[in-house]
Design an enzyme around this catalytic site. Structure first.
Site, mmCIF file in Angstrom:
data_model
loop_
_atom_site.group_PDB
_atom_site.id
_atom_site.type_symbol
_atom_site.label_atom_id
_atom_site.label_comp_id
_atom_site.label_asym_id
_atom_site.label_seq_id
_atom_site.Cartn_x
_atom_site.Cartn_y
_atom_site.Cartn_z
ATOM 1 N N THR A 84 -71.047 -81.112 -66.741
ATOM 2 C CA THR A 84 -69.927 -81.821 -67.151
ATOM 3 C C THR A 84 -69.309 -80.898 -68.283
ATOM 4 O OG1 THR A 84 -71.089 -83.240 -68.642
ATOM 5 C CG2 THR A 84 -70.475 -84.041 -66.380
ATOM 6 N N ASP A 108 -62.406 -66.534 -72.652
ATOM 7 C CA ASP A 108 -63.360 -67.513 -72.998
ATOM 8 C C ASP A 108 -64.845 -66.760 -72.850
ATOM 9 O OD1 ASP A 108 -64.661 -69.852 -74.287
ATOM 10 O OD2 ASP A 108 -64.083 -71.035 -72.374
ATOM 11 N N ALA A 162 -63.891 -81.926 -66.462
ATOM 12 C CA ALA A 162 -64.638 -81.533 -65.048
ATOM 13 C C ALA A 162 -65.939 -81.750 -65.004
ATOM 14 C CB ALA A 162 -64.493 -79.938 -64.936
ATOM 15 N N LYS A 163 -66.438 -82.206 -63.920
ATOM 16 C CA LYS A 163 -67.880 -82.420 -63.479
ATOM 17 C C LYS A 163 -68.155 -81.439 -62.230
ATOM 18 C CE LYS A 163 -68.677 -86.324 -61.237
ATOM 19 N NZ LYS A 163 -68.783 -87.524 -60.735
ATOM 20 N N VAL A 164 -69.320 -80.865 -62.640
ATOM 21 C CA VAL A 164 -69.777 -79.931 -61.427
ATOM 22 C C VAL A 164 -70.932 -80.325 -60.813
ATOM 23 C CG1 VAL A 164 -70.331 -77.079 -61.014
ATOM 24 C CG2 VAL A 164 -69.079 -77.868 -63.015
ATOM 25 N N GLY A 192 -65.221 -81.044 -70.662
ATOM 26 C CA GLY A 192 -63.785 -81.150 -70.560
ATOM 27 C C GLY A 192 -63.638 -82.467 -69.531
ATOM 28 N N LYS A 212 -66.688 -77.993 -58.585
ATOM 29 C CA LYS A 212 -66.216 -78.529 -59.837
ATOM 30 C C LYS A 212 -65.175 -79.622 -59.525
ATOM 31 C CE LYS A 212 -63.698 -76.297 -63.717
ATOM 32 N NZ LYS A 212 -63.428 -75.204 -64.376
#
Ligand code: H91
Length: 630
Positions: free
Chosen positions: A21, A134, A25-27, A23, A42
């Site tokens: 997880t 990033d 988003a969850k993956v 931000g 995602k």
């Protein structure tokens, strides 16, 4: 999770556990029903994304444009009224970050293999007019063949006038940020990426960061000065390359073009780095085309036309996944797994696929009845006795799992006296500073006559709209300020012998545990199958022990977590842990799972970071594991 939000994705995929997880988003790990291939999904919540929604669009556009052997492949994008799902190539090796810390640091030879792949990916990204912005070891994943795949294009930029145009948004992780970027100056994206690659190479070769401090402003000051220590194991040629990349003046910094055939990167190689994409989305694979054509009962030409649109829909996903299956030497064959009511996945109803009776190549994926979405896999074997609906969703609410999952026995029940164990070279060397550790709360677990273990307090789901994961939220019982233990594992601040000892923590714990002699009461060994921890393969995220009693180990870890005020929820042999900031925000989530390893038959601890800063996680988990007196 609201069933409606997932209706569309469940037409094509079987969702499995959450693997990360961060931000908004969850993956999740998942399986594509038609090909049986494993994927990562995602999942983003549009409401929670708010003003960040355009970033997601940029990320998706970038990933649609980028197709390269060292970039995680996008297969499918599904947008519903509430959610955005990105279906991505699954990388079983996890993050490069975990790989580095498990090994302390990489040899120059191994670092070179990886770094050539990173240069290849970045040269390609830049050639397509993008800057990643990033770059860090957490954003590089290891695939089945031990190759790297770049992920997370959420911060990438494609300047309109080309990559030589200046950018102004300061983004990325502080430790990897270029000096011109943190100064708020206009900067060139590709130059900033080279700096981050320098920090990354340093992390590969040293196992720690060149510019590090608990205080972000101090990190920035160090970056601006551009001074870092050169550990004695760095060769002169590595030192030279790092110096060329970590130039404070971006104009003096080496360019990606020069990196392609840099002497350091060429040692042991005869060819310059190949950065061009080996994937061609223009020329389609005949076998995959034919399989799709047979499956959908449409002409090869009409299938070719549909795929060529590259809509990143089920057709794109099925083609790309078939192709990846073929590349891995597996059979190019679609399964009739989702015959009934599954929209575009459905071949003509009632008609049998010409090869439906054929032997499936992948025995772990057998097709069940067409009316259910359930696909029986090896991974499901340990789910017998579990509510089938919940097992199907792979998400059991904690209360239920507490009742149904046999938990590790309490200290009271297990009579085995643990042999005291001093983690060699570690006890007494770890300090936690107040700044470093957040104030953490603790969840009490008690023994319940019926269910062995259950949570004291009724578990409430967090109402936070951004937390879409049903699995981790729990009501906090009591709060304690945490000032007791000191943790300062910043390797830059300790003398070299200490550094070495601290850096070896994961390895030394294993050796320390090797010394432990435990007894195992046969009756406790296996009451019924589900009392066993999972059997896992040795992996760099698994610390091996020579313990024979997993229950004792779970109890020991729980004791340490409570002492360190890390919140946790026990689910069988998995401890889902989290830390919070002063303001109650979850800053870190990770899992520790006691597992069984074979050859040698030992008990291990699998660790996985789900959320939070990778280096802070490293220090905390090192501290927890070294404190386990098992
Ligand atoms: N970090 C920034 O931990 C903290 C297994 C695993 C396997 C994956 C494939 C794709 C992605 C992650 C995978 C993964 C987030 C992926 C791809 C893109 C992207 C994001 C994730 C974590 C989230 C879980 C990840 C690693 C990074 C594992 N993960 N283990 N295959 O943007 Cl493009 Cl967020």
């Amino acid at each position: 999770m609201a069933a409606g939000d997932y209706e569309e994705i469940l037409k094509y995929y079987e969702l499995r556990e959450t693997i990360g997880t961060g931000g908004f988003a969850k993956v999740k790990c998942a399986r594509h029903l038609l090909t049986g291939e494993k994927v990562a999904i995602k999942i983003m919540d549009k409401l929670a994304l708010g003003d960040d929604l355009p970033r997601v669009k940029i990320e998706i556009d970038a990933m649609k444009n980028l197709s390269h052997q060292h970039i995680c492949q996008l297969y499918h994008v599904i947008e519903t009224s509430k959610k955005i799902f990105m279906v991505l190539e699954y990388c079983p090796g996890g993050e490069l970050f975990d790989y580095i810390i498990a090994k302390d640091r990489l040899s120059e030879e191994e670092a070179r293999v990886f770094f050539r792949q990173i240069v290849s990916a970045i040269a390609y990204v830049h050639s397509q007019g993008y800057a990643h912005r990033d770059l860090k070891p957490e954003n590089l994943l290891i695939d089945e063949e031990h190759n790297l795949k770049l992920i997370d294009f959420g911060l990438c930029a494609k300047p309109k006038g080309g990559l030589d145009y200046h950018l102004s948004t300061c983004c990325g992780s502080p430790a990897y940020a270029a000096p011109e970027l943190i100064q708020g100056k206009a900067y060139i994206g590709s130059e900033a990426d080279i700096w981050s690659m320098g920090v990354l190479l340093y992390a590969l070769l040293c196992g720690f960061l060149p510019f590090d401090d608990d205080n972000v402003m101090a990190v920035y000051r160090k970056i601006m000065r551009g001074k870092y220590s050169i550990p004695k194991w760095l060769s002169p040629s590595s030192t030279l390359l790092l110096n060329q990349m970590l130039q404070v003046d971006p104009k003096k910094r080496i360019t990606v073009k020069h990196l392609l055939s840099h002497p350091w990167l060429m040692q042991g190689y005869s060819d310059a780095i190949q950065w061009q994409s080996k994937y061609s989305l223009g020329r389609l694979d005949e076998d995959c085309l034919m399989e799709l054509s047979v499956f959908h009962k449409q002409s090869r030409e009409s299938i070719l036309e549909l795929i060529s649109e590259w809509k990143y829909d089920q057709m794109s996903a099925t083609y790309l996944l078939l192709q990846s299956k073929k590349a891995r030497g597996k059979c190019v064959r679609l399964r009739a797994a989702c015959l009934a009511g599954h929209g575009s996945a459905t071949p003509s109803a009632g008609l049998k696929h010409p090869r439906d009776d054929a032997q499936l190549d992948d025995t772990e994926f057998t097709v069940s009845t067409p009316v259910t979405r359930k696909v029986v896999t090896k991974m499901d074997e340990d789910k017998e006795n579990v509510d089938p609906d919940l097992a199907l969703r792979n998400e059991m609410p904690f209360e239920l799992s507490a009742l149904k999952t046999p938990f590790a026995k309490s200290q009271v029940e297990s009579q085995v006296e643990p042999t005291p164990f001093q983690a060699p070279a570690l006890k007494g060397t770890l300090n936690v500073t107040d700044e470093n550790l957040e104030h953490i709360r603790c969840l009490e677990i008690i023994v319940n006559a019926e269910s062995q273990f259950t949570a004291v307090t009724p578990i409430k789901k967090h109402t936070n709209p951004t937390n879409t994961d049903d699995s981790t939220a729990a009501e906090v019982v009591h709060e304690r300020r945490f000032h007791s233990v000191d943790l300062d594992l910043n390797l830059a601040h300790v003398d070299s012998s200490q550094k070495k000892r601290k850096a070896k923590i994961f390895g030394s714990l294993e050796r320390g545990l090797d010394k432990v002699i435990t007894m195992l009461t046969p009756s406790k060994k296996k009451r019924y199958a589900r009392e066993q921890p999972r059997k896992l393969k040795a992996h760099y995220n698994v610390t091996t022990t020579q313990l024979l009693n997993p229950d004792q180990l779970v109890n020991e870890i729980m004791t340490v977590l409570s002492k360190k005020h890390v919140e946790y929820i026990q689910r069988g042999y998995t401890l889902k842990c989290q830390t919070r900031s002063d303001f109650g925000k979850v800053t870190m989530e990770f899992e520790l799972e006691v597992c069984l390893l074979s050859k040698p038959d030992v008990v291990g601890i699998r660790r996985q970071r789900l959320k939070g800063d990778a280096w802070v996680y490293k220090r905390l988990v090192e501290d927890i594991l070294s404190s386990c007196q098992v």
